[in-house]
Design an enzyme around this catalytic site. Sequence first.
Site, PDB file in Angstrom:
ATOM      1  N   LYS B  89      -6.334  -3.560  -6.063  1.00 38.13           N
ATOM      2  CA  LYS B  89      -5.779  -2.215  -6.229  1.00 38.13           C
ATOM      3  C   LYS B  89      -5.227  -2.060  -7.647  1.00 38.13           C
ATOM      4  O   LYS B  89      -4.599  -2.981  -8.186  1.00 38.13           O
ATOM      5  CB  LYS B  89      -4.663  -2.017  -5.190  1.00 38.13           C
ATOM      6  CG  LYS B  89      -4.172  -0.584  -5.040  1.00 38.13           C
ATOM      7  CD  LYS B  89      -3.124  -0.500  -3.917  1.00 38.13           C
ATOM      8  CE  LYS B  89      -2.655   0.928  -3.651  1.00 38.13           C
ATOM      9  NZ  LYS B  89      -1.682   0.993  -2.526  1.00 38.13           N
ATOM     10  N   SER B 164      -2.585   4.839   0.613  1.00 36.83           N
ATOM     11  CA  SER B 164      -2.935   4.973  -0.770  1.00 36.83           C
ATOM     12  C   SER B 164      -3.977   3.969  -1.251  1.00 36.83           C
ATOM     13  O   SER B 164      -4.579   4.174  -2.293  1.00 36.83           O
ATOM     14  CB  SER B 164      -1.671   4.815  -1.635  1.00 36.83           C
ATOM     15  OG  SER B 164      -1.160   3.502  -1.527  1.00 36.83           O
ATOM     16  N   SER B 188       0.056   2.194   3.702  1.00 37.87           N
ATOM     17  CA  SER B 188      -1.011   2.339   2.704  1.00 37.87           C
ATOM     18  C   SER B 188      -2.114   1.294   2.759  1.00 37.87           C
ATOM     19  O   SER B 188      -3.120   1.426   2.087  1.00 37.87           O
ATOM     20  CB  SER B 188      -0.406   2.346   1.294  1.00 37.87           C
ATOM     21  OG  SER B 188       0.133   3.615   1.020  1.00 37.87           O
TER      22      SER B 188
END
Lengths: 94, 505, 488
Positions: B89, B164, B188
Amino acid sequence: MIDRDEVLHVARLARLRLSEQEIEPMAAELSSVLDNIAKIEELNLDGVPPTSHVVEVTGRLRADEPHEPLPREVALAQAPAVSDDGFLVPSPQA
Amino acid sequence: MVDATGPYELIALSAAAAARAIAAGEIDPTELIGAYRARAMADELNCFTWVAPERGPGSGGDIAAGSSPAPGESPLPGTPLGGVPLAVKDLFCTAGVPSQSGSRILEGYEPPYTATAVARLQGAGATLLGKTNQDEFAMGSSNENSAFGPVLNPWDRARVPGGSSGGSAAAVAAGLAPWAVGTDTGGSIRQPAAMCGIVGLKPTYGAVSRYGMIAFASSLDQAGPLTRNVTDAALMLRHMIGRDERDATSLRFPEQIELPRADRLDGVRLGVPAELSSEGIETGVLERFHSALALAQELGATINTDVMLPHAPHGLAAYYVIAPAEASSNLARFDGVRYGLRAGDGQDLVGMYTRTRHDGFGPEVKRRIMLGTYALSAGYYDAYYGRAQRVRTKIVEDFRAAFEEVDFIVSPTTPGVAFELGEKTTDPWSMYLNDALTVPMSLAGIPAISIPCGLSGSSEGKGPVGRGLPVGLQIAGPAFSENRLLDAAYALEQAIGFDSTAAHV
Amino acid sequence: MDVGRGSGRDDVVEYEPVIGLEIHVQLSTRTKMFCGCELSFGEPPNTRTCPVCLGLPGALPVANAKAIHFGLMIGMALESELAPRSIFHRKNYFYPDLPKGYQISQYDEPLCRGGRLADVRVHRVHLEEDAAKLVHVGESGRIHASDASIVDFNRGGTPLAEIVTEPDVRSAEQAGEWLRLLRVTLGRLGVSDVNMEEGSLRCDANISVRPAGSDEMGTKTELKNMNSFRFIERGIKAEVIRQEKLLARGEKVVQETLHFDPSSGRITTLRSKEEAHDYRYFPEPDLVPIAVSEEMLDTARASMPELPLARAERFEHDPSYMLDTEVAKTLAFRTDLGDFLELRRPESPDEARVRANLIINELAPRVGTDVPLADSMVTPDAVVTISGALMRKEISIGGARQAFDILVEEGGDADAIIEREGLMSAEGGDELAAVVEAAIAANEDAAQKIKAGNPKAIGPIVGYVMRETQGRADGGEVTRLVHEQLGV
Ligand SMILES: [Mg+2]
Ligand SMILES: [Zn+2]
């Protein structure tokens, strides 16, 4: 409800410029979120302590031993403006 | 026997299987990396914000972590992960590699050090494949709040992948990466894993070091795996956990993470609190959830529907005070002085600050900064932040009491399946409701895993032509119960038999 | 200590200043408060930084154990209550010298609460991190005309202990005197360089005035960042006068933050209450609570030296010393002087007094403050020898001075020097009395004036004696003999 003045006050605290068109929608959106949050006001929380750390540990101190600092050119490499080996900013007193 | 002649067969291997095949000399890690690199380069879902070049980029060494291999570089042979590529990420700092947490305000930012969690995986032999798209500063549940644009769900490109960690989840689901590291603050990892039909695990708070994760909400942020199956999740977690001297909140995990092997759930007590399994949940989701419960019973589990989490329904409100409050402070460092974007040059100091932050932050981030600043400001602290922290105490107590009665709490991971792009962008609270079933565990700091439990039929009228959309089953346990949690998830996973490669592109 | 009262004039209301002090002390740990960067002593800018103290994304603080140890020692010295558990908060505000947009500081759960040093009560002591250094650049170089600044993060993150007093101070002089005591105490603890000019000790004062005798508190102003004792006293004095004048004219004091310019003596506004910060304090989620263990307390206790105030008391009341209050204080407040005295146990309080005076008045000024006395050429034995000779009147004070002149330069054995230089007095009192008699006879005029009640006329007589004895006579003794022989 959060009004225009409060939005501007909070934006000032947060050092966030809001354009004229952004102010009213921001007030409306914050108000609607705060309305939903207001539900927690119904709870009886007398005598309940706050939890700021779910991790129940203490201490975690660091020995007073030095590490290698970043080379200065690395420290400054990402800065938008540099002068005399330092980070250049508009003067706070200007 | 693995046939390692063609790229498709390589891609079909799970991360654990690939690591085993590399160790056995059956496949060449360079070929595996090359195959994934080619797929990541051809990404049409906008999963990647950066893909490692074939060789190390030569852009800066890793000062803080020191020994980990440069991105794209082949690892030392004989490491446990043997070079298996890893998607990371964007918000993890990776030395000399763009790390901007999906934000314009960090445009072009290349940190001088690597996050501990990533450095540990690299140290175990993982190869950095690329950085993945995300909601800006991890604020969002749809990956639509990214400076890099939205990520598309490989199951239906008109839909969001969740957020997310949307880029990480979609990349794994589409077979653009064998696995990915994400972060979970209020859901997330679990929520996009559910919406993309893969496995996502949020570990116990403190199990994985936060050092080098660009912070959203410090008391909630936790890194974890997004994988095709439970075994891969266990393998990645094994190489992420552990006390880090650079993160005061990180903990020594009491045991090694084992690869799961349970095939039964005999004697396992599953709690199904009404608070997390009734109101506001799509019927298609509930159908899959209930059939998963039926399977669990067949495996020997008992279901307890009397267990209660009375304060869980207030979790969302508490979360949307605490997380924005911490975020408003965490994001104060983006001021145009030391790194990232600067706007308003030629203005006075305040002008420089306010323009930089106006131009650099997207609308959702601004909203949360405003909300958090308001909640902490003079006269409101007690009503909002103080109160939310007390609700948090009640939620922690609820779980503690529940785990006296049951081994795990199970629920759907999300109230609904992946929704359409743009569907929930107008009303912030409707978007926040996506997190309703995941935030209670985040507030309590306990581990929770989401595994796919089938496809929702088109009963909602929203499924794509020909197939339904993935539904996630969430299983949560007490702090440090990861091994037991992974075992239970593994047993259910085998029984459910979901094909996590079905959305490969 | 003297408690000063407001300027007393009969025709106006008498006012009483009420002053509280806030002192920031840079701790002399080796590394910063929350990262392993070494503290900076004038290194080139931005050479002592890391992801943590630059506030890079993703970096996290970890508290320095030594800083907490020093905090506990300060708490013990100030007789504070040491909190078994304390936490850090974030104090949020934007400024270029603050890389994270917040300062990590302690707020409502500080390390030490309450306490006292001499006549001033301590409210609390807490730990925090220092800001970076801003250097203003621009055409004129004057602060207000500069248009850009350069940030140097070397200082950023230096550990600070902030000591906050109760509003117990009643005058500028008292503030100065108390701060001097605090400074020597902290210096004695070894927790700080306590160098005001270099900023390792910085003081703010909260000042209000009220009619003398009143219990109410007036509106206070905050006078910021004074970096010398002289400025502090002058600044407070100026602000007290300013407030008294306002009140005397029937005007109101406005709550604001002020700056005292020592060169002009003027006080200017930095920030009014309307612009006051809203710091949005909340518990720092990146750190865990500090739990003070018995072991930490034992270690701190074991590190505690005898404090200057206790040492002054001992010098004053210990039967072997029995020194005058001021002498005792002077010796105790300059650790190296007190240590030098104590290296040899005095034979009697008289000897202690003579030796103390020699150390303070003769030795210390000759050695200076750059080196501790113990590191000078002069040995404690040399001082014992000279004080003994003085007490036996074998040498005069003038002879002692000549001996010290030589000892400070060359060191060596004091007896040998007295012998070599012929510093022995002219054999005791009788011989001196004879010289004095001769001096009176040679200065009849002066003797008559003294008898007539003008003691200042003694000059020529003393001069005569000094010439005769080559400066070896004790001036005090000569005066006594003159008076004795003249019967005055
Ligand atoms: Mg302070
Ligand atoms: Zn540092």
